[in-house]
Design an enzyme around this catalytic site. Structure first.
Site, mmCIF file in Angstrom:
data_model
loop_
_atom_site.group_PDB
_atom_site.id
_atom_site.type_symbol
_atom_site.label_atom_id
_atom_site.label_comp_id
_atom_site.label_asym_id
_atom_site.label_seq_id
_atom_site.Cartn_x
_atom_site.Cartn_y
_atom_site.Cartn_z
ATOM 1 N N SER A 140 -3.770 -18.198 -22.817
ATOM 2 C CA SER A 140 -3.593 -18.283 -21.366
ATOM 3 C C SER A 140 -3.523 -19.738 -20.958
ATOM 4 O O SER A 140 -4.244 -20.585 -21.508
ATOM 5 C CB SER A 140 -4.767 -17.609 -20.640
ATOM 6 N N TYR A 153 -13.466 -15.980 -19.719
ATOM 7 C CA TYR A 153 -12.072 -15.760 -20.099
ATOM 8 C C TYR A 153 -11.427 -17.055 -20.576
ATOM 9 O O TYR A 153 -10.767 -17.089 -21.620
ATOM 10 C CB TYR A 153 -11.295 -15.189 -18.914
#
Length: 246
Positions: A140, A153
């Site tokens: 990401s 995350y």
């Protein structure tokens, strides 16, 4: 949409394939001629996508090492590609790092980091057998620019990037290429919870302004899973329309 990349004759395993980015990528790889094996913890949705694409489906729980090992044992024939997409992305953000509870942190790390490692480990014998194995991990761009209020995350996806580089060196002698894509916010159900302000930040901050649909990264993934992508091994590609440059 037609893909220039030809994956005919290549067997590819996708995790997290039941919906969102995984399902979109599965459809595009099927269009490119790949033979697919789909895996997800969401059995009904996963079987529906597999039925649509004439693909095999296996339920897998990336928190459960035994489940991952069982999936690896079921892989039939040589495996030419692994798309490590399965991850926890929803319901874990929007709070500062001091408020993240340990159970949430451990759950995210178990799926996003340990699950990616174990899935790669389980698939490696079949990838070696293919002779032209390719692994694409989903990272990401939040780990590239340091998104706030999303600590578990962001940390997990930073770990995926580091694993990609290390795995590229370990698996390179076997002719296996390992890369990662680092998308930003894509227009999938997994980002419905993201505050509108963050969507707007991406929309206006991209070199190519506006939202980014998951279909936008499909061609890149298809190429990275092809034989021609070996020269990119170890690279993390920020497929975010220019929100982050590296």
């Amino acid at each position: 949409m037609s893909l220039a990349c030809d994956l005919a004759g290549r067997h590819i395993l996708l995790t997290g394939a039941a919906r969102g980015l995984g399902a979109v990528i599965a459809r595009h790889l099927a269009e490119a001629g790949a033979q697919l094996t789909l895996a997800d913890i969401l059995e009904d949705e996963g079987r529906a996508v597999a039925g649509e694409l004439d693909a095999d489906f296996h339920r897998v729980d990336l928190r459960d090492p035994a489940s991952i090992e069982a999936l690896g044992a079921k892989l039939e024939g040589p495996l030419h590609g692994l798309f490590n997409n399965g991850a926890i992305a929803t319901g874990i953000g929007g709070i500062g790092f001091e408020e993240v509870d340990i159970d949430t942190w451990d759950r995210v790390m178990e799926v996003n980091v340990r699950g990616t490692w174990l899935m790669t480990k389980a698939a490696t014998p079949a990838l070696r057998a293919a002779g032209t194995g390719r692994i694409v991990n989903v990272a990401s761009d939040t780990a590239l620019w340091g998104a706030p209020n999303l600590m578990s995350y962001v940390a997990s996806k930073g770990a995926v990037m580091s694993m990609t580089r290390s795995l590229a060196r370990e698996l390179g002698p076997d002719g296996i290429g390992v890369t990662a894509i680092a998308p930003g916010i894509l227009t999938t159900e997994s980002t419905d919870y993201v505050p509108q302000a963050r969507h707007d930040q991406y929309g206006t901050g991209r070199a190519v302004p506006g939202p980014q649909p998951p279909e936008d990264v499909a061609g890149t993934v298809a190429f990275l899973l092809s034989e021609a992508a070996l020269t990119l091994t170890g690279q993390v590609l920020p497929v975010n329309r220019g929100f982050v440059f590296t």
